[in-house]
Every structure is written in structure tokens, then in C-alpha cells.
Design an enzyme around this catalytic site. Structure first.
Site, PDB file in Angstrom:
ATOM      1  N   CYS A   1      -7.073 -14.960  58.939  1.00  0.00           N
ATOM      2  CA  CYS A   1      -7.670 -13.718  58.441  1.00  0.00           C
ATOM      3  C   CYS A   1      -6.574 -12.673  58.427  1.00  0.00           C
ATOM      4  CB  CYS A   1      -8.791 -13.220  59.353  1.00  0.00           C
ATOM      5  SG  CYS A   1     -10.185 -14.349  59.502  1.00  0.00           S
TER       6      CYS A   1
ATOM      7  N   GLY B   1      -7.043 -14.326  53.390  1.00  0.00           N
ATOM      8  CA  GLY B   1      -8.469 -14.637  53.408  1.00  0.00           C
ATOM      9  C   GLY B   1      -9.152 -14.034  52.209  1.00  0.00           C
TER      10      GLY B   1
ATOM     11  N   ASN C   1      -8.395 -11.639  64.113  1.00  0.00           N
ATOM     12  CA  ASN C   1      -7.744 -12.787  63.461  1.00  0.00           C
ATOM     13  C   ASN C   1      -7.448 -13.807  64.551  1.00  0.00           C
ATOM     14  OD1 ASN C   1      -4.422 -13.361  62.071  1.00  0.00           O
ATOM     15  ND2 ASN C   1      -6.254 -14.560  61.852  1.00  0.00           N
ATOM     16  N   GLY C   2      -7.990 -14.993  64.405  1.00  0.00           N
ATOM     17  CA  GLY C   2      -7.733 -16.031  65.397  1.00  0.00           C
ATOM     18  C   GLY C   2      -8.994 -16.811  65.690  1.00  0.00           C
TER      19      GLY C   2
ATOM     20  N   CYS D   1       2.501 -19.126  65.770  1.00  0.00           N
ATOM     21  CA  CYS D   1       2.173 -20.231  64.862  1.00  0.00           C
ATOM     22  C   CYS D   1       3.331 -20.472  63.887  1.00  0.00           C
ATOM     23  CB  CYS D   1       0.897 -19.867  64.088  1.00  0.00           C
ATOM     24  SG  CYS D   1       0.544 -20.977  62.730  1.00  0.00           S
TER      25      CYS D   1
ATOM     26  N   TYR E   1       3.741 -21.414  55.568  1.00  0.00           N
ATOM     27  CA  TYR E   1       2.732 -21.303  54.513  1.00  0.00           C
ATOM     28  C   TYR E   1       1.997 -19.962  54.428  1.00  0.00           C
ATOM     29  CZ  TYR E   1      -1.665 -21.985  52.046  1.00  0.00           C
ATOM     30  OH  TYR E   1      -2.728 -21.835  51.217  1.00  0.00           O
TER      31      TYR E   1
ATOM     32  N   SER F   1       4.229 -20.887  48.202  1.00  0.00           N
ATOM     33  CA  SER F   1       5.080 -21.064  49.381  1.00  0.00           C
ATOM     34  C   SER F   1       6.099 -22.188  49.239  1.00  0.00           C
ATOM     35  CB  SER F   1       4.221 -21.236  50.636  1.00  0.00           C
ATOM     36  OG  SER F   1       2.995 -21.813  50.334  1.00  0.00           O
TER      37      SER F   1
ATOM     38  N   ASP G   1       7.017 -28.739  48.153  1.00  0.00           N
ATOM     39  CA  ASP G   1       5.796 -28.026  48.546  1.00  0.00           C
ATOM     40  C   ASP G   1       5.820 -27.826  50.057  1.00  0.00           C
ATOM     41  OD1 ASP G   1       3.449 -26.651  48.276  1.00  0.00           O
ATOM     42  OD2 ASP G   1       2.230 -28.362  47.670  1.00  0.00           O
ATOM     43  N   ASP G   2       4.900 -26.954  50.543  1.00  0.00           N
ATOM     44  CA  ASP G   2       4.952 -26.594  51.963  1.00  0.00           C
ATOM     45  C   ASP G   2       4.304 -27.622  52.874  1.00  0.00           C
ATOM     46  OD1 ASP G   2       1.984 -25.733  52.208  1.00  0.00           O
ATOM     47  OD2 ASP G   2       2.739 -24.605  50.511  1.00  0.00           O
TER      48      ASP G   2
ATOM     49  N   CYS H   1      -6.039 -27.980  64.105  1.00  0.00           N
ATOM     50  CA  CYS H   1      -5.648 -26.723  64.744  1.00  0.00           C
ATOM     51  C   CYS H   1      -6.886 -26.109  65.372  1.00  0.00           C
ATOM     52  CB  CYS H   1      -5.077 -25.762  63.704  1.00  0.00           C
ATOM     53  SG  CYS H   1      -4.799 -24.100  64.361  1.00  0.00           S
TER      54      CYS H   1
ATOM     55  N   CYS I   1       4.166 -22.554  68.355  1.00  0.00           N
ATOM     56  CA  CYS I   1       3.175 -23.630  68.338  1.00  0.00           C
ATOM     57  C   CYS I   1       3.445 -24.513  67.130  1.00  0.00           C
ATOM     58  CB  CYS I   1       1.757 -23.048  68.250  1.00  0.00           C
ATOM     59  SG  CYS I   1       0.481 -24.320  68.053  1.00  0.00           S
TER      60      CYS I   1
ATOM     61  N   CYS J   1      -0.227 -28.817  65.247  1.00  0.00           N
ATOM     62  CA  CYS J   1      -0.811 -29.608  64.152  1.00  0.00           C
ATOM     63  C   CYS J   1       0.166 -30.675  63.659  1.00  0.00           C
ATOM     64  CB  CYS J   1      -1.266 -28.710  63.008  1.00  0.00           C
ATOM     65  SG  CYS J   1      -0.036 -27.502  62.531  1.00  0.00           S
TER      66      CYS J   1
END
Ligand code: SF4
Length: 455
Positions: A2, A30, A104-105, A241, A247, A288, A350-351, A387, A439, A442
Site C-alpha cells: 500500500c 495500490g 502499509n504492511g 524488503c 519491483y 521494473s 523482467d523483475d 510473504c 528481508c 520469499c
């Protein structure tokens, strides 16, 4: 996933309008819903709805929202479904006045907290974790001298990721969780207005000068006395992150002092070192993949060329909530520039590859446009884990890399070769020396906080 924005305005500021401009710059974070709450000498008015910022707000509506303090939000759902009542800001009225909160989170102990509060008589109007944070802050505020004191008492109860803005009748308070998963920064305008935003790219359009990031575990308070800070981190090492750099974030943003653009360029160079290709052209999937493609081109000497025409009026495919909508939007959004790729051996950057269906479609489009070969290079490691910190990465069984080898994925997407960044490359990509300061769960499965056992 977000975007949040807030302003503690100087004398002539129309805070709702400034927030509207800020949210425009954060729209990439978002696209499901958005909202603004404005405080006019203690009177809070707000408007929120499903849709893009430009669709939800009109000039007339903003004119009806006077006031010098405001917070705003653009939403992509992770906890709670995509419905109007889950849109933010959350505005609550309680014995001490009002609190407006944007978040956000993603909390990882939502179920535990919700059950605990409900068994004590709490009633919730939404299904989002942000309402739990709002409830806890309001509850503690009745026992505390200030809102910031209440927030300090709530922080130890929260697990997971949260960058928050809390607007009380007299202050805006910015909070970043102790591991700093999600970005948050602030700047100052010439008239002294203090502006908070998820990304620094949202400060420029409102004329705010970037001051600094809110540090992990820090609480920054802006009120008529100025800005002050409380630190609650206790020396924990950041787990920002890494996928923000790969991305999410806009390339003109800096997160924790690191340029997103430079990071992507570096990812492309590292990708060439790991997976060189014999080819005629490098192209990148907008948006991205473009900067990493430039990096690959610079490192390899293979010319970079525009490979796609993008329809700018369609949202980013990864953050469309359903697979059906995602696949339809790829074809509407991207068209291959046949004049570039026809008769050429292409390196396509690509990302990430999530399910693999979007990439298969893109490779097919390039080959149908006459490319001789398509060598796919991905500026992140393989996605293998979900994630839990606010990014809508699907469950492991939907991630193609969790069940397929790189060779199998290459065959499935119809590419001539395929290469990913390696886990080790990520620290070089963001120049993180020493202990890991990000982090990458993922990609690695190394979820901070033993989260797999908790969920
Ligand atoms: S798991 Fe991945 S997307 Fe989620 S916070 Fe960690 S790096 Fe970011």
C-alpha cells in the site's frame, strides 16, 4: 503493498489537495481503493472509495475538505478482502477525540490479537489488521498521557510489518516497525509543513525537501512544536524488503539511503555476470524490467532497445488481485514492438517470475513478432516462498519455482534460455556489507521471526 501519505501543514496549506497529489505519486503501490482524512481544527472529514485516486476524488470534493492536517492511503489488499469498508484511512471516534490511521504492511499475529480483543468485548467493523492497531492505540491512549506514549505501549504487542501514520487532533505520528520491512520517509516544505510518505518520489511533486527515512522502530511526531523522535528499535538489524528495490518502488525513490534506480541497474549488471547471452538486443519488460535491462546492456555491450509499447492507462499486472484480471491486463497493457525484435536474438529482462503464465505469454508475443531467439533473464532469485509481511505473493503451490527446476520453467515459458539472480547477489545489489540487513524470505525461506511456525 500500500502507499501512505500525510501532511502536517503550515498556515496556507490545503492538506487534502497536497495529499491527493502525494497519493497520485504512490498510485503504483495500490490501485484497489484510496482515501483521505483531513483534520480541520479538530473536525475530521474523510472520503474513501474503491478505485484510483483520480477516479475517487474530484476538485469539488477536495474543495469541501479544508484543513491543514491530512493522511491518505492507496490500497492493495493483503489482509482483508477488496471491499469498500476495508479502504483506509480508518477514522475512529473515542473518548479522547478522533484518530485517523493509514497502514502499509501486514501483522502476522492478527488472528491472535483479534480473538483476544473480541473475547474482551471489542467489535470490529472491517476485516483488516489495521483496525486492530487502531483499536489497541485508542485503548492505550485512555491510560496514557499522549498518543505517542500509547503507541510505544502498543508496539511490543504487534508482530509483522507496519509503516503507519496516525493523525490525532493535534499531531501526525509516523511509526515504522522495528525491522523496517516497509519504507517510510519525511520531508519539509518551504513553509515548514512536514510531509510523510511511503516513498521519497511522493515528496517532490508537493515541493517537499527530503529530510530522511523514518528508521526501523522509530516514532516521529510532527506537531505545532516541530518534529521529534522516539526510538524503540533496541539495536535490531533492519529487514527492509528487498523486493521494494526489485519491483515495488518507483525508480526515482530512495529507500534507506539507497537509490532504487541504481539498485536495478546493478541487478542487470550482476545478471550479465551470472548469465551472459549471445544476442543482438536487450529489451526490458516495463516498468521494473527496464532499468535492469539497461544494466545488462551496459555490462554486456549488447545494445538496449525499446521492445514494448505500454498502454499507460492499465494498472501493473502483478498487483491485479485475480489471475483472470492479471492475464487479460497483460495483453491490453503490453504490445511488442515488432520493428525492434523481428529477425533478432533477444535478451528479455523482467523483475520476477511468479506463476510463469505472464512470462509465457510475453515470450510467445515476442516470438510471434518475429524474434529468432528469446533469452529470459530475471533480476531477482526464484520465488519459492510466500510473504507474510504485506506482499501478495501467492502460496507456494502457485509459485512455479517451488515445484519446477529452472530448466523446466524455461521449457514452460517457451524461452531459449533462462537465468535468475542468485541469493548472494542481493547483498551486492544494495551494497549491504556485513550482517544481512534486508528481508529476502520469499526467495530464501529465511522468514524473520520464525514466522512459518507462527502461521
Ligand atoms: S518476503 Fe519477500 S516480498 Fe515479503 S517482505 Fe520479505 S523480501 Fe519483501
Amino acid at each position: 503493498m500500500c502507499g501512505i501519505f500525510g501532511i502536517m501543514g503550515g498556515s496556507d496549506v490545503h492538506a487534502a489537495r497536497m495529499t491527493y497529489y502525494g497519493l497520485f505519486s504512490l498510485q503504483h503501490r495500490g490501485q484497489e481503493s484510496c482515501g483521505i482524512a483531513v483534520n480541520n481544527d479538530g473536525d475530521v472529514t474523510y472520503h474513501k472509495d474503491m478505485g484510483l485516486v483520480g477516479e475517487v476524488f474530484s476538485d469539488t470534493m477536495l474543495d469541501r475538505m479544508p484543513g491543514k492536517m491530512a493522511v491518505g492511503h492507496v490500497r492493495y489488499s493483503t489482509t482483508g478482502s477488496s471491499v469498500r469498508e476495508n479502504a483506509q484511512p480508518l477514522v475512529i471516534k473515542y473518548v479522547k477525540g478522533s484518530l485517523s490511521i493509514v497502514h502499509n504492511g501486514n501483522l502476522t499475529n492478527t488472528d491472535f490479537l483479534r480473538k483476544q480483543l473480541e473475547s474482551g468485548g471489542a467489535i470490529f467493523q472491517t476485516t483488516i489488521d489495521s483496525e486492530i492497531i487502531a483499536y489497541l492505540i485508542a485503548k492505550e491512549r485512555t491510560l496514557s498521557a499522549t498518543v505517542e506514549e500509547a503507541i510505544c505501549k502498543v508496539i511490543p504487542k504487534l508482530e509483522g510489518s507496519y509503516s503507519l501514520l496516525v493523525m490525532s487532533p493535534k499531531k501526525i505520528i509516523a511509526v515504522r516497525d522495528p525491522l523496517g520491512y516497509r519504507p517510510l520517509c519525511y520531508g519539509v516544505m518551504d513553509d515548514g509543513s512536514v510531509v510523510f510518505a511511503s516513498e521519497s518520489c511522493a515528496l517532490d511533486p508537493v515541493g517537499a525537501r527530503f529530510i530522511r527515512d523514518v528508521d526501523p522502530g522509530e516514532i516521529v511526531i510532527a506537531d505545532r512544536h516541530g518534529i521529534r523522535s522516539i526510538r524503540t528499535n533496541c539495536g535490531m538489524i533492519s529487514r527492509k524488503c528487498i523486493f521494494e528495490y526489485i519491483y515495488f518502488a518507483r525508480p526515482d525513490s530512495f529507500i534507506d539511503g539507497i537509490s532504487v534506480y541504481r539498485t536495478r541497474l546493478e541487478a542487470g549488471k550482476l545478471l550479465y555476470d551470472l548469465h551472459p547471452a549471445d544476442a543482438d538486443l536487450v529489451i526490458g519488460v516495463p516498468d521494473s524490467g527496464i532499468d535492469a535491462a539497461l544494466g545488462y546492456s551496459q555490462a554486456s555491450g549488447i545494445p538496449y532497445c525499446k521492445g514494448f509499447v505500454k498502454n499507460n492507462y492499465v494498472g501493473r499486472t502483478f498487483i491485479q488481485p485475480t489471475q483472470n484480471r492479471r492475464e487479460i491486463s497483460v495483453g491490453i497493457k503490453l504490445n511488442v514492438l515488432a520493428a525492434s525484435v523481428k529477425g533478432k536474438r533477444i535478451v528479455l529482462i523482467d523483475d520476477s517470475i511468479v506463476r510463469g503464465t505472464t512470462m509465457a505469454r510475453i515470450v510467445r508475443m515476442i516470438k510471434e513478432a518475429g524474434a529468432l531467439e528469446v533469452h529470459v533473464r530475471i533480476s531477482s532469485p526464484t520465488f519459492r516462498w510466500p510473504c507474510y509481511y504485506g506482499t501478495d505473493i501467492p502460496s507456494a503451490d502457485q509459485l512455479t519455482a517451488s515445484t519446477n527446476s529452472v530448466d523446466q520453467i524455461c521449457t514452460n515459458i517457451g524461452a531459449d534460455s533462462l537465468g535468475f539472480l542468485e541469493l548472494d547477489s542481493l547483498s551486492r545489489m544494495i551494497s549491504c556489507e556485513g550482517e544481512k540487513c534486508y528481508c529476502d524470505a520469499c526467495f530464501s525461506g529465511d522468514h524473520p521471526g520464525n514466522i512459518k511456525q507462527d502461521i
